[in-house]
Scaffold this motif. Structure first.
Motif, PDB file in Angstrom:
ATOM      1  N   MET A   1       0.892  -1.252   0.183  1.00 37.77           N
ATOM      2  CA  MET A   1      -0.072  -0.061   0.069  1.00 37.77           C
ATOM      3  C   MET A   1       0.806   1.260  -0.070  1.00 37.77           C
ATOM      4  N   LYS A   2       0.453   2.336  -0.944  1.00 38.64           N
ATOM      5  CA  LYS A   2       1.342   3.452  -1.019  1.00 38.64           C
ATOM      6  C   LYS A   2       0.580   4.371  -0.080  1.00 38.64           C
ATOM      7  N   GLN A  26       6.093  16.764  -1.523  1.00 40.22           N
ATOM      8  CA  GLN A  26       5.572  15.553  -1.811  1.00 40.22           C
ATOM      9  C   GLN A  26       6.452  14.181  -1.733  1.00 40.22           C
ATOM     10  N   PHE A  27       6.166  13.280  -1.121  1.00 38.79           N
ATOM     11  CA  PHE A  27       7.025  12.060  -0.669  1.00 38.79           C
ATOM     12  C   PHE A  27       6.051  10.964  -0.400  1.00 38.79           C
ATOM     13  N   ALA A  28       6.554   9.864  -1.357  1.00 38.09           N
ATOM     14  CA  ALA A  28       5.710   8.440  -1.365  1.00 38.09           C
ATOM     15  C   ALA A  28       6.320   7.816  -0.740  1.00 38.09           C
ATOM     16  N   ALA A  29       5.574   6.921   0.101  1.00 44.77           N
ATOM     17  CA  ALA A  29       6.272   5.748   1.060  1.00 44.77           C
ATOM     18  C   ALA A  29       5.345   4.580   1.137  1.00 44.77           C
ATOM     19  N   ASN A  30       5.821   3.387   1.154  1.00 40.83           N
ATOM     20  CA  ASN A  30       5.046   2.165   1.530  1.00 40.83           C
ATOM     21  C   ASN A  30       4.745   1.974   2.896  1.00 40.83           C
ATOM     22  N   THR A  31       3.623   1.398   3.417  1.00 39.97           N
ATOM     23  CA  THR A  31       3.572   1.169   4.788  1.00 39.97           C
ATOM     24  C   THR A  31       4.728   0.197   5.265  1.00 39.97           C
ATOM     25  N   GLN A  38      15.357  -1.385  10.367  1.00 39.68           N
ATOM     26  CA  GLN A  38      16.213  -1.229   9.104  1.00 39.68           C
ATOM     27  C   GLN A  38      15.507  -0.384   7.957  1.00 39.68           C
ATOM     28  N   SER A  39      14.088  -0.705   7.926  1.00 43.28           N
ATOM     29  CA  SER A  39      13.340  -0.238   7.049  1.00 43.28           C
ATOM     30  C   SER A  39      13.038   1.456   7.365  1.00 43.28           C
ATOM     31  N   VAL A  40      12.843   1.641   8.690  1.00 40.42           N
ATOM     32  CA  VAL A  40      12.492   3.019   8.982  1.00 40.42           C
ATOM     33  C   VAL A  40      13.946   3.860   8.981  1.00 40.42           C
TER      34      VAL A  40
END
Length: 107
Positions: A1-2, A26-31, A38-40
């Motif tokens: 999910m974006k 604007q910035f897009a990130a996945n949940t 690590q992902s954070v």
């Protein structure tokens, strides 16, 4: 999910004349970017770079650091993620809008 995060830089974040009302970061990130440590950390690095690029295109060099600090803090807050906020606090030495400073007693 974006998940797309928007921070309106001109809405009181900075009181610089160079900021127009239409300037939006604007910035897009996945949940999944918030799933583990690590992902954070990777998300924060991407976000930090994107904000720096955004500010470099928007303001002159003397205002760059202020723009970067303020927009990054505003966007991190919009994620409403304690893990991301903790990474930001460690990276900047700040808690919320209060910056921490070392005390020099001359010792």
């Amino acid at each position: 999910m974006k998940k797309t995060i928007l921070a309106i830089a001109a809405a009181g974040v900075l009181a610089a004349p160079a900021f127009g009302a239409g300037e939006i970061f604007q910035f897009a990130a996945n949940t999944s970017d918030l799933e583990n440590t690590q992902s954070v950390a990777q998300l924060y690095e991407r976000l930090d770079t994107a904000v720096l690029d955004y500010c470099a295109d928007l303001v002159d060099a003397p205002q760059l650091e202020t723009c970067h600090i303020q927009v990054l803090a505003a966007v991190v807050e919009q994620f409403d993620s304690p893990a991301l906020a903790a990474v930001h606090e460690r990276a900047t030495g700040s808690v919320g809008s209060v910056e921490l400073a070392a005390r020099d007693d001359g010792v």
